[in-house]
Design a protein around this motif. Sequence first.
Motif, PDB file in Angstrom:
ATOM      1  N   PHE A   1       0.957  -1.800  -0.020  1.00 57.96           N
ATOM      2  CA  PHE A   1       0.217   0.433   0.119  1.00 57.96           C
ATOM      3  C   PHE A   1       0.827   1.191   0.455  1.00 57.96           C
ATOM      4  N   GLY A   2       2.516   1.354   0.068  1.00 58.93           N
ATOM      5  CA  GLY A   2       2.559   1.908   0.175  1.00 58.93           C
ATOM      6  C   GLY A   2       3.564   2.680   1.732  1.00 58.93           C
ATOM      7  N   PRO A   3       4.227   3.828   1.403  1.00 63.47           N
ATOM      8  CA  PRO A   3       4.695   4.920   2.722  1.00 63.47           C
ATOM      9  C   PRO A   3       3.649   4.959   3.418  1.00 63.47           C
ATOM     10  N   ARG A   4       2.290   5.827   2.116  1.00 65.18           N
ATOM     11  CA  ARG A   4       1.172   6.450   3.280  1.00 65.18           C
ATOM     12  C   ARG A   4       0.653   5.968   4.971  1.00 65.18           C
ATOM     13  N   VAL A   5       0.018   4.794   4.170  1.00 65.72           N
ATOM     14  CA  VAL A   5      -0.421   3.935   4.999  1.00 65.72           C
ATOM     15  C   VAL A   5      -0.204   3.275   5.458  1.00 65.72           C
ATOM     16  N   ALA A   6       1.197   2.499   5.478  1.00 65.50           N
ATOM     17  CA  ALA A   6       2.617   1.850   6.569  1.00 65.50           C
ATOM     18  C   ALA A   6       2.903   3.456   7.835  1.00 65.50           C
ATOM     19  N   PHE A   7       2.914   4.031   7.353  1.00 67.48           N
ATOM     20  CA  PHE A   7       3.490   5.226   8.253  1.00 67.48           C
ATOM     21  C   PHE A   7       1.504   5.294   8.885  1.00 67.48           C
ATOM     22  N   GLY A   8       1.117   6.255   7.820  1.00 64.91           N
ATOM     23  CA  GLY A   8      -0.117   6.533   8.798  1.00 64.91           C
ATOM     24  C   GLY A   8      -0.607   5.287  10.127  1.00 64.91           C
ATOM     25  N   ALA A   9      -0.628   3.774   9.557  1.00 71.03           N
ATOM     26  CA  ALA A   9      -1.149   2.727  10.518  1.00 71.03           C
ATOM     27  C   ALA A   9       0.057   2.834  11.731  1.00 71.03           C
ATOM     28  N   THR A  10       1.408   3.234  11.674  1.00 69.50           N
ATOM     29  CA  THR A  10       2.177   3.213  12.626  1.00 69.50           C
ATOM     30  C   THR A  10       1.459   4.517  13.618  1.00 69.50           C
ATOM     31  N   GLY A  11       1.123   5.670  13.298  1.00 70.03           N
ATOM     32  CA  GLY A  11       1.552   6.911  13.867  1.00 70.03           C
ATOM     33  C   GLY A  11      -0.448   6.658  14.456  1.00 70.03           C
ATOM     34  N   ALA A  12      -0.811   5.684  13.802  1.00 67.28           N
ATOM     35  CA  ALA A  12      -2.497   5.831  14.493  1.00 67.28           C
ATOM     36  C   ALA A  12      -2.205   4.927  15.972  1.00 67.28           C
TER      37      ALA A  12
END
Length: 242
Positions: free
Chosen positions: A14-25
């Motif tokens: 899914f790319g970095p936005r989804v990966a880092f977004g999930a990590t941030g959440a």
Amino acid sequence: IASPLLAGWLLVAFGPRVAFGATGAIAALAAAPFFWTPDVAVRWRAAGVLSAAVPGVLLFMCDAWIAVGLWVVWQLALFVTLGESFIAYGGALAFAAFVGAVGSLTVGRHIDAGGGRQAVWLALGTVALIVVLRADAIGHPAFAVIANALGSLAGCLYIPTLMTPVYTMAKRSPCALRFHVATEGGWDIGGAAALLTAALVTASGAALSAAVLQSLAGVAALLFLLRRQYAHGGAAKAGGET
């Protein structure tokens, strides 16, 4: 164990936005339990806290110097060695986490039983060995995965050996909160100095292995400081005070 595998898959799928977004959440949710924890009173004044924190500051400066080569630079080297594959990199981190989890179930009782001074030699000797192995493993994928996993096992020896005197000194200091703020500042100073050194080393054309090996200087300094702490009773009653 699951986190690096899941993060690697998210990055690829899914790319970095989804990966880092999930990590941030998840990181934000980790703060939720603090809303239900008891309020801890902190005194407005605490005389002598800075002088009491100096030994802890020095310990953390050495720890940060070790961490830069052993962990920060090494992660870059490991990623490159594994062909810059997020899946392979995540798998290597997951394997290392598993090794560390198994090791953490059995390590630590030796210090509680009064073997702190022996633990210093064992822990830092193991860390020094891992530093050398990791420096030599750069460019060799299978060897690098093994060296990475062994680092997690070394952490099971190293972290209790380092943190037992730190927590003991914090409890004995005039203010535990100020003590830990000061020691974290020491970590930042040591880390910044080590990162700058690593940048200068690599900018000069040296291999990444040279930046990893610079951790040995921190190991030597920390060995000296920890031996003094355990010899002077700074963690003599670690089992009861931590």
